[in-house]
Design a protein around this motif. Structure first.
Motif, PDB file in Angstrom:
ATOM      1  N   ASP A  48     -37.157  20.334 -17.925  1.00 13.79           N
ATOM      2  CA  ASP A  48     -36.933  18.918 -17.619  1.00 13.79           C
ATOM      3  C   ASP A  48     -37.525  18.043 -18.724  1.00 13.79           C
ATOM      4  N   THR A  57     -30.338  14.341 -22.138  1.00 11.47           N
ATOM      5  CA  THR A  57     -30.148  13.948 -20.740  1.00 11.47           C
ATOM      6  C   THR A  57     -29.451  12.600 -20.606  1.00 11.47           C
ATOM      7  N   CYS A  61     -26.448  14.739 -18.246  1.00 10.44           N
ATOM      8  CA  CYS A  61     -27.290  15.927 -18.379  1.00 10.44           C
ATOM      9  C   CYS A  61     -26.497  17.024 -19.089  1.00 10.44           C
ATOM     10  N   ALA A  63     -25.409  20.636 -19.747  1.00 12.35           N
ATOM     11  CA  ALA A  63     -25.356  21.721 -18.759  1.00 12.35           C
ATOM     12  C   ALA A  63     -26.289  22.872 -19.098  1.00 12.35           C
ATOM     13  N   HIS A 104     -28.812  23.322 -16.099  1.00 18.33           N
ATOM     14  CA  HIS A 104     -28.798  22.221 -15.142  1.00 18.33           C
ATOM     15  C   HIS A 104     -28.618  22.796 -13.745  1.00 18.33           C
ATOM     16  N   GLN A 105     -29.393  22.309 -12.788  1.00 16.60           N
ATOM     17  CA  GLN A 105     -29.384  22.884 -11.442  1.00 16.60           C
ATOM     18  C   GLN A 105     -28.218  22.444 -10.588  1.00 16.60           C
ATOM     19  N   THR A 109     -24.620  14.853 -12.539  1.00 20.80           N
ATOM     20  CA  THR A 109     -24.778  15.092 -13.977  1.00 20.80           C
ATOM     21  C   THR A 109     -25.410  13.875 -14.656  1.00 20.80           C
ATOM     22  N   CYS A 113     -32.338  14.427 -14.694  1.00 23.14           N
ATOM     23  CA  CYS A 113     -31.772  15.768 -14.780  1.00 23.14           C
ATOM     24  C   CYS A 113     -32.818  16.800 -14.356  1.00 23.14           C
ATOM     25  N   TYR A 115     -33.631  20.944 -14.323  1.00 21.61           N
ATOM     26  CA  TYR A 115     -33.233  22.185 -14.976  1.00 21.61           C
ATOM     27  C   TYR A 115     -34.026  23.370 -14.442  1.00 21.61           C
TER      28      TYR A 115
END
Length: 141
Positions: A48, A57, A61, A63, A104-105, A109, A113, A115
């Motif tokens: 992050d 970001t 964000c 990916a 990315h979780q 988007t 963001c 992660y």
């Protein structure tokens, strides 16, 4: 009218400046997006923090992104003696590097963001220009 002969010379000079500037920017972009050695000590939320710090970001964000934890000299060597051709102008490292991949979780988007981090030793595949990496294509376990 005395500048008539200078036109082609001026054009060639501007083209060279553009090409060199583009190359330098690509290597600098590679370093900003993929180089982190030694691995930054930024707390529990490494991905992050690093994705935000490195400008990946905004406006959306990114990916997936990988950070390579090796010296610039070691990474550059993949473009030469420490790499082998991998097709389509790519080079694969002969040895593994410590790499952290941030994914990315999901969800929005848009920032903020979030992660997920995955750190392991992997081979790296890069595109090189003038002996330096300008694109990290992928990493392989």
């Amino acid at each position: 009218m005395h500048f008539k002969g200078a036109g082609p010379v001026l054009f060639a000079l501007l083209a060279m400046v553009f090409i060199v500037g583009t190359y330098a920017a690509d290597y600098k972009t590679f370093l900003r997006q993929h180089y982190d050695n030694p691995k930054s000590n930024v707390g529990k939320r490494y991905c992050d923090t690093m994705m935000k710090r490195r400008g990946m970001t905004k406006p959306m964000c990114k990916a997936v992104n990988s950070f390579v934890h090796a010296s610039k000299k070691q990474i550059i060597a993949v473009c030469g003696k420490d790499g082998k051709p991998y097709g389509n102008g790519l080079r694969r490292s002969k040895k593994q590097f410590s790499v952290t991949t941030c994914k990315h979780q999901g969800g929005s988007t848009r920032p903020p963001c979030k992660y997920k981090e995955n750190k392991s030793n992997r081979y790296i595949v890069v595109r090189c220009s003038r002996g330096k990496p300008v694109h990290l294509d992928k990493t392989q376990i």
